[in-house]
Design an enzyme around this catalytic site. Structure first.
Site, short mmCIF file in Angstrom:
data_model
loop_
_atom_site.label_atom_id
_atom_site.label_comp_id
_atom_site.label_asym_id
_atom_site.label_seq_id
_atom_site.Cartn_x
_atom_site.Cartn_y
_atom_site.Cartn_z
N ARG A 104 37.62 42.92 37.65
CA ARG A 104 37.60 41.47 37.64
C ARG A 104 36.07 41.15 37.80
O ARG A 104 35.89 41.34 39.08
CB ARG A 104 38.68 40.88 38.64
CG ARG A 104 38.75 39.54 38.27
CD ARG A 104 39.67 38.99 39.14
NE ARG A 104 39.49 38.77 40.43
CZ ARG A 104 40.20 37.97 41.29
NH1 ARG A 104 41.46 37.32 40.82
NH2 ARG A 104 39.78 38.09 42.48
N THR A 108 32.49 35.52 36.92
CA THR A 108 33.32 34.93 35.80
C THR A 108 35.01 35.16 36.05
O THR A 108 35.56 34.23 35.38
CB THR A 108 33.07 35.55 34.43
OG1 THR A 108 33.37 36.94 34.38
CG2 THR A 108 31.53 35.78 34.43
N ASP A 200 42.02 42.45 49.31
CA ASP A 200 41.80 43.25 48.06
C ASP A 200 42.54 44.47 47.84
O ASP A 200 42.32 45.38 48.73
CB ASP A 200 40.14 43.45 47.97
CG ASP A 200 39.78 44.17 46.72
OD1 ASP A 200 38.86 43.57 45.97
OD2 ASP A 200 40.29 45.21 46.30
N ASP A 203 40.36 47.94 47.56
CA ASP A 203 39.69 48.38 48.66
C ASP A 203 40.71 48.59 49.87
O ASP A 203 40.33 49.60 50.58
CB ASP A 203 38.80 46.96 49.37
CG ASP A 203 37.58 46.77 48.44
OD1 ASP A 203 37.30 47.66 47.72
OD2 ASP A 203 36.99 45.47 48.42
#
Ligand code: PRP
Ligand code: URA
Length: 209
Positions: A104, A108, A200, A203
């Site tokens: 992602r 944006t 995340d 991560d």
């Protein structure tokens, strides 16, 4: 509206709490994601068709049930979907695994494709798309667009945590695809992270950042 199946089994909910906790390190995080995926597969595969075959036990001949129908394809969305593959493969060892690499774009929020390798018969398989997080829905929508362009018809999406916004966007585009989740969280924050979420997922799985 498409179907969302929220799995509230106590084992899944307990494990979800463990991976939400920011003090859970990568080793435990990976292990728990694997266990949750395995437990969720129990529900995801509930409607697999069965057929009776004849076998012989040490006592006598009998008829007994085996899974029949379409072969299974697991499609993890890289990176974080990788963490969900092994648990399900332990239950469905004959499944083929296809990979779709999407990230992602932080500015944006649009999904950017960087890798794709699929079994060549995706149109003949029951596909289970794996991604722990359904946030805006952009990545899952793009992955399933991609699979449908290649003829896939029978698709389920399995996530650990979804945002209401993501589910809505996803089903606007793909209302034929059932979504399995362990939790529908509250909302997205200003960076499109799921609140409360788990941060995340990529991560935390791989210890980056
Ligand atoms: C995360 C996650 C999903 C996506 C969800 O991946 O694993 O693929 O974000 O967000 P969306 O619903 O708004 O598209 P990310 O892009 O961080 O890539 P990574 O798995 O490589 O870390
Ligand atoms: N991707 C993640 O890994 N976590 C979120 O909360 C949103 C997108």
């Amino acid at each position: 509206m498409g179907k969302v199946i929220s799995i509230d089994h106590p084992l899944i909910q307990h494990k979800l709490t463990l991976i939400r906790d920011k003090n859970t390190g990568s080793k435990d995080f990976r292990e728990i994601v694997k266990e949750m995926s395995m437990l969720m597969a129990y529900e995801v595969t509930r409607n697999m068709p069965l057929q009776e075959i004849e076998i012989e036990t040490p006592i006598c001949k009998t008829k007994s049930k085996v899974i029949c129908g379409k072969k299974v394809g697991l499609i993890p969305i890289l990176r974080a979907g990788l963490g969900m593959v092994e648990g399900i493969l332990q239950l469905i060892p004959t499944a083929r695994v296809g990979h779709i690499g999407l990230y992602r774009d932080p500015a944006t929020l649009q999904p950017v494709e960087y890798y794709c390798k699929l079994p060549n018969d995706v149109s003949d398989r029951s596909l289970i798309v794996l991604d722990p997080m359904l946030a805006t829905g952009g990545s899952a929508i793009a992955a399933i667009d991609f699979l449908k362009e290649r003829g896939a018809k029978n698709i389920q999406l399995v996530c650990l945590i979804a945002a209401p916004e993501g589910i809505e966007a996803f089903h606007k585009k793909h209302d034929d695809v059932e979504v399995y989740v362990a939790s529908i969280d509250e909302k997205l924050d200003e960076h499109a992270y799921i609140v409360p979420g788990l941060g995340d997922a990529g991560d935390r799985l791989f210890g980056t950042k």
